[in-house]
Design a protein around this motif. Structure first.
Motif, PDB file in Angstrom:
ATOM      1  N   GLY A 135      18.969  -5.890   2.461  1.00 43.11           N
ATOM      2  CA  GLY A 135      18.734  -5.383   1.360  1.00 43.11           C
ATOM      3  C   GLY A 135      17.909  -5.949   0.454  1.00 43.11           C
ATOM      4  O   GLY A 135      16.830  -5.896  -0.069  1.00 43.11           O
ATOM      5  N   LEU A 136      17.995  -7.580   0.924  1.00 45.17           N
ATOM      6  CA  LEU A 136      16.265  -8.612   0.430  1.00 45.17           C
ATOM      7  C   LEU A 136      15.153  -8.308   0.398  1.00 45.17           C
ATOM      8  O   LEU A 136      14.117  -8.879   0.154  1.00 45.17           O
ATOM      9  CB  LEU A 136      17.372 -10.231   0.675  1.00 45.17           C
ATOM     10  CG  LEU A 136      18.216 -10.996   0.746  1.00 45.17           C
ATOM     11  CD1 LEU A 136      18.684 -11.887   0.507  1.00 45.17           C
ATOM     12  CD2 LEU A 136      18.612 -10.515  -1.244  1.00 45.17           C
ATOM     13  N   TYR A 137      15.278  -7.377   1.750  1.00 46.34           N
ATOM     14  CA  TYR A 137      13.457  -7.507   2.547  1.00 46.34           C
ATOM     15  C   TYR A 137      13.960  -6.100   2.326  1.00 46.34           C
ATOM     16  O   TYR A 137      12.715  -4.725   3.551  1.00 46.34           O
ATOM     17  CB  TYR A 137      13.295  -7.649   4.063  1.00 46.34           C
ATOM     18  CG  TYR A 137      13.566  -8.852   4.028  1.00 46.34           C
ATOM     19  CD1 TYR A 137      12.705  -9.367   3.992  1.00 46.34           C
ATOM     20  CD2 TYR A 137      14.872 -10.002   3.899  1.00 46.34           C
ATOM     21  CE1 TYR A 137      12.096 -11.500   3.878  1.00 46.34           C
ATOM     22  CE2 TYR A 137      14.150 -11.373   4.052  1.00 46.34           C
ATOM     23  CZ  TYR A 137      12.849 -11.771   4.047  1.00 46.34           C
ATOM     24  OH  TYR A 137      12.633 -13.249   4.283  1.00 46.34           O
ATOM     25  N   LYS A 138      13.847  -4.633   1.075  1.00 50.49           N
ATOM     26  CA  LYS A 138      14.255  -3.775   1.213  1.00 50.49           C
ATOM     27  C   LYS A 138      12.388  -3.655   0.603  1.00 50.49           C
ATOM     28  O   LYS A 138      12.236  -4.166  -0.627  1.00 50.49           O
ATOM     29  CB  LYS A 138      15.036  -3.006  -0.004  1.00 50.49           C
ATOM     30  CG  LYS A 138      14.787  -1.599  -0.097  1.00 50.49           C
ATOM     31  CD  LYS A 138      15.956  -1.367  -0.713  1.00 50.49           C
ATOM     32  CE  LYS A 138      16.748   0.271  -1.081  1.00 50.49           C
ATOM     33  NZ  LYS A 138      18.392  -0.078  -0.882  1.00 50.49           N
ATOM     34  N   GLY A 139      11.713  -2.562   0.918  1.00 45.30           N
ATOM     35  CA  GLY A 139      10.145  -2.288   0.731  1.00 45.30           C
ATOM     36  C   GLY A 139       9.720  -2.761   1.693  1.00 45.30           C
ATOM     37  O   GLY A 139       8.142  -3.569   1.002  1.00 45.30           O
ATOM     38  N   SER A 140       9.946  -3.707   2.102  1.00 43.82           N
ATOM     39  CA  SER A 140       9.384  -4.886   2.610  1.00 43.82           C
ATOM     40  C   SER A 140       8.354  -4.800   3.597  1.00 43.82           C
ATOM     41  O   SER A 140       7.153  -4.863   3.847  1.00 43.82           O
ATOM     42  CB  SER A 140      10.000  -5.648   3.561  1.00 43.82           C
ATOM     43  OG  SER A 140      10.649  -5.184   4.811  1.00 43.82           O
ATOM     44  N   SER A 141       8.474  -3.131   4.069  1.00 46.89           N
ATOM     45  CA  SER A 141       7.475  -2.671   5.259  1.00 46.89           C
ATOM     46  C   SER A 141       6.070  -2.377   4.216  1.00 46.89           C
ATOM     47  O   SER A 141       5.154  -1.699   4.744  1.00 46.89           O
ATOM     48  CB  SER A 141       7.940  -1.360   6.016  1.00 46.89           C
ATOM     49  OG  SER A 141       8.410  -0.932   4.739  1.00 46.89           O
ATOM     50  N   ALA A 142       6.426  -1.754   3.066  1.00 52.77           N
ATOM     51  CA  ALA A 142       4.942  -1.218   2.136  1.00 52.77           C
ATOM     52  C   ALA A 142       5.097  -2.874   1.967  1.00 52.77           C
ATOM     53  O   ALA A 142       3.295  -2.599   1.493  1.00 52.77           O
ATOM     54  CB  ALA A 142       5.729  -0.128   1.087  1.00 52.77           C
ATOM     55  N   LEU A 143       5.738  -3.680   1.564  1.00 53.03           N
ATOM     56  CA  LEU A 143       4.982  -4.686   1.776  1.00 53.03           C
ATOM     57  C   LEU A 143       4.002  -5.549   2.070  1.00 53.03           C
ATOM     58  O   LEU A 143       2.679  -5.739   1.956  1.00 53.03           O
ATOM     59  CB  LEU A 143       5.782  -5.744   0.527  1.00 53.03           C
ATOM     60  CG  LEU A 143       5.514  -7.442   0.121  1.00 53.03           C
ATOM     61  CD1 LEU A 143       4.708  -6.859  -1.039  1.00 53.03           C
ATOM     62  CD2 LEU A 143       6.965  -7.799   0.047  1.00 53.03           C
ATOM     63  N   LEU A 144       4.330  -5.074   3.094  1.00 48.62           N
ATOM     64  CA  LEU A 144       3.569  -5.852   5.003  1.00 48.62           C
ATOM     65  C   LEU A 144       2.063  -4.862   4.676  1.00 48.62           C
ATOM     66  O   LEU A 144       1.032  -5.293   4.872  1.00 48.62           O
ATOM     67  CB  LEU A 144       4.248  -5.452   5.500  1.00 48.62           C
ATOM     68  CG  LEU A 144       3.752  -5.998   7.288  1.00 48.62           C
ATOM     69  CD1 LEU A 144       3.772  -7.774   7.015  1.00 48.62           C
ATOM     70  CD2 LEU A 144       4.416  -5.820   8.049  1.00 48.62           C
ATOM     71  N   LEU A 145       2.356  -4.038   4.037  1.00 43.02           N
ATOM     72  CA  LEU A 145       0.426  -2.872   3.886  1.00 43.02           C
ATOM     73  C   LEU A 145       0.620  -3.374   2.656  1.00 43.02           C
ATOM     74  O   LEU A 145      -0.985  -3.449   2.986  1.00 43.02           O
ATOM     75  CB  LEU A 145       1.841  -1.502   3.945  1.00 43.02           C
ATOM     76  CG  LEU A 145       2.002  -0.705   5.398  1.00 43.02           C
ATOM     77  CD1 LEU A 145       2.508   0.850   4.963  1.00 43.02           C
ATOM     78  CD2 LEU A 145       0.876  -0.738   6.859  1.00 43.02           C
ATOM     79  N   ARG A 146       0.827  -4.034   1.930  1.00 51.77           N
ATOM     80  CA  ARG A 146       0.146  -3.786   0.868  1.00 51.77           C
ATOM     81  C   ARG A 146      -0.921  -5.523   0.900  1.00 51.77           C
ATOM     82  O   ARG A 146      -1.873  -5.200   0.429  1.00 51.77           O
ATOM     83  CB  ARG A 146       1.301  -4.083  -0.868  1.00 51.77           C
ATOM     84  CG  ARG A 146      -0.094  -4.034  -1.827  1.00 51.77           C
ATOM     85  CD  ARG A 146       1.568  -4.242  -3.016  1.00 51.77           C
ATOM     86  NE  ARG A 146       1.717  -5.844  -3.007  1.00 51.77           N
ATOM     87  CZ  ARG A 146       2.692  -6.695  -3.614  1.00 51.77           C
ATOM     88  NH1 ARG A 146       2.948  -5.904  -4.352  1.00 51.77           N
ATOM     89  NH2 ARG A 146       2.845  -7.912  -3.945  1.00 51.77           N
ATOM     90  N   ASP A 147       0.365  -5.998   1.393  1.00 50.16           N
ATOM     91  CA  ASP A 147      -0.323  -7.581   1.361  1.00 50.16           C
ATOM     92  C   ASP A 147      -1.343  -7.889   2.158  1.00 50.16           C
ATOM     93  O   ASP A 147      -2.235  -8.400   2.086  1.00 50.16           O
ATOM     94  CB  ASP A 147       0.837  -8.523   1.116  1.00 50.16           C
ATOM     95  CG  ASP A 147       1.369  -8.846   0.054  1.00 50.16           C
ATOM     96  OD1 ASP A 147       0.965  -7.733  -0.725  1.00 50.16           O
ATOM     97  OD2 ASP A 147       1.941  -9.060  -0.001  1.00 50.16           O
ATOM     98  N   SER A 148      -1.249  -7.108   3.151  1.00 47.21           N
ATOM     99  CA  SER A 148      -1.815  -7.480   4.624  1.00 47.21           C
ATOM    100  C   SER A 148      -3.481  -7.274   4.389  1.00 47.21           C
ATOM    101  O   SER A 148      -4.605  -7.744   4.276  1.00 47.21           O
ATOM    102  CB  SER A 148      -1.968  -6.681   5.767  1.00 47.21           C
ATOM    103  OG  SER A 148      -1.478  -5.449   5.978  1.00 47.21           O
ATOM    104  N   HIS A 149      -4.153  -5.594   4.209  1.00 43.13           N
ATOM    105  CA  HIS A 149      -5.114  -5.440   3.796  1.00 43.13           C
ATOM    106  C   HIS A 149      -5.772  -5.738   2.213  1.00 43.13           C
ATOM    107  O   HIS A 149      -6.854  -5.810   2.075  1.00 43.13           O
ATOM    108  CB  HIS A 149      -5.335  -4.078   3.869  1.00 43.13           C
ATOM    109  CG  HIS A 149      -4.371  -3.253   3.269  1.00 43.13           C
ATOM    110  ND1 HIS A 149      -3.222  -2.522   3.030  1.00 43.13           N
ATOM    111  CD2 HIS A 149      -5.076  -2.306   1.292  1.00 43.13           C
ATOM    112  CE1 HIS A 149      -3.368  -1.699   1.601  1.00 43.13           C
ATOM    113  NE2 HIS A 149      -4.012  -1.267   0.951  1.00 43.13           N
TER     114      HIS A 149
END
Length: 314
Positions: A183-197
């Motif tokens: 639950g603490l890393y919910k949405g982390s895939s989108a966060l990863l895509l957001r922050d990397s580029h």
């Protein structure tokens, strides 16, 4: 030095931009708002000034660490790339080197930011969701016969007691208890895509703009040049980050009495199908308006601290 300067710059930036972050999250997660000013007026009417600082304590406590890691990772990664490619850490990097270092910086910060983002989004959206649930209950009870009790049995009993989360730490503890560490890393895939580029764009655009704004014959811009370069870099970074930011916010808000999305792809498809492609750009104007002053402050503070520490160490 980069870690310290990044930490101080990050704290100054969040102090400037946080009040506009709450309307951004609510616009992205709640479809009932017609625009920025509608959300701002509604928030002020129901929660007054304090409502704009909901969930601030955790970001203030963690933003120094996150900003420190972001800037420190970027510069150390860039130094290692230059050492490997050109034989000197002080060599002038190519734009591909800057882009790659920014990309790595964005990836690293996700590990630290995901739990705080979950807490921030849950705290910023819970009062709106509670109000909507109470309104639905009132409307349902109003249509019942008089002999039927006015209590709404379909809603949690806690609605009449107060908000589910009492603060950032309580929010994190509750999410962990109810949803596990996942639950603490919910949405982390989108966060990863957001922050990397977006961080690749952030540092690359700042570097290019600094060259443009530097006076003739000098390699570095003056204070006004740093302010403009930092502000514009922040706007460009958020321009490319907003679509994934919308998805991230929806995934992280998901779970407060409802479970709408099965994952990142399902969230994208469902959101676009229901609200059209423009849903991916919800909050873009607000993001850009907030990003300019925030990143002006971040970079001018960062550069000032770097110059001060270098002067003291000489």
């Amino acid at each position: 030095m980069d870690f310290v300067a990044g930490a101080i710059g990050g704290v100054c930036g969040v102090a400037v931009g946080y009040p506009l972050h709450l309307p951004q999250v609510r616009i992205q997660t709640e479809p009932n708002y017609t625009g920025i000013w509608n959300c701002v007026r509604d928030t002020y009417r129901r929660e007054r000034v304090w409502g704009f600082y909901r969930g601030l304590s955790l970001p203030v406590c963690t933003v120094s660490l996150v900003s420190s890691v972001s800037f420190g990772t970027y510069h150390h990664c860039l130094a290692h790339i230059c050492q490997f490619r050109y034989g000197s850490a002080d060599a002038k990097p190519a734009r591909t080197d800057i882009t790659l270092s920014g990309f790595v910086s964005g990836l690293v910060r996700v590990i630290l930011t995901s739990p705080t983002e979950v807490a921030k989004v849950r705290l910023q959206t819970q009062s709106q969701m509670q109000t909507q649930a109470q309104t639905q209950c009132w409307r349902s009870s109003a249509s019942w016969p008089v002999a039927v009790p006015t209590q709404c049995p379909a809603l949690p009993v806690t609605l009449g007691v107060g908000p589910k989360y009492r603060g950032p730490l309580h929010c994190l503890a509750t999410v962990t208890r109810e949803e596990g560490l996942r639950g603490l890393y919910k949405g982390s895939s989108a966060l990863l895509l957001r922050d990397s580029h977006s961080f690749a764009t952030y540092f690359l655009s700042y570097s290019i703009l600094c060259e443009w704004f530097a006076p003739t014959g000098q390699s570095q811009p003056d204070v006004s040049g740093v302010l403009m370069a930092g502000g514009c870099a922040g706007v460009l970074a958020w321009a490319v980050a907003t679509p994934m930011d919308v998805i991230k916010s929806r995934l992280q808000a998901d779970g407060q009495g409802r479970q709408l999305y099965r994952g990142l792809l399902h969230c994208v498809v469902a959101s676009v199908r229901e609200e059209g492609l423009r849903v991916l750009f919800k909050g873009l104007a607000l993001n850009c308006c907030r990003a300019f002053p925030v990143n002006m402050v971040v970079f001018v503070t960062y550069e000032a601290v770097l110059r001060l520490t270098r002067a003291l160490l000489k």
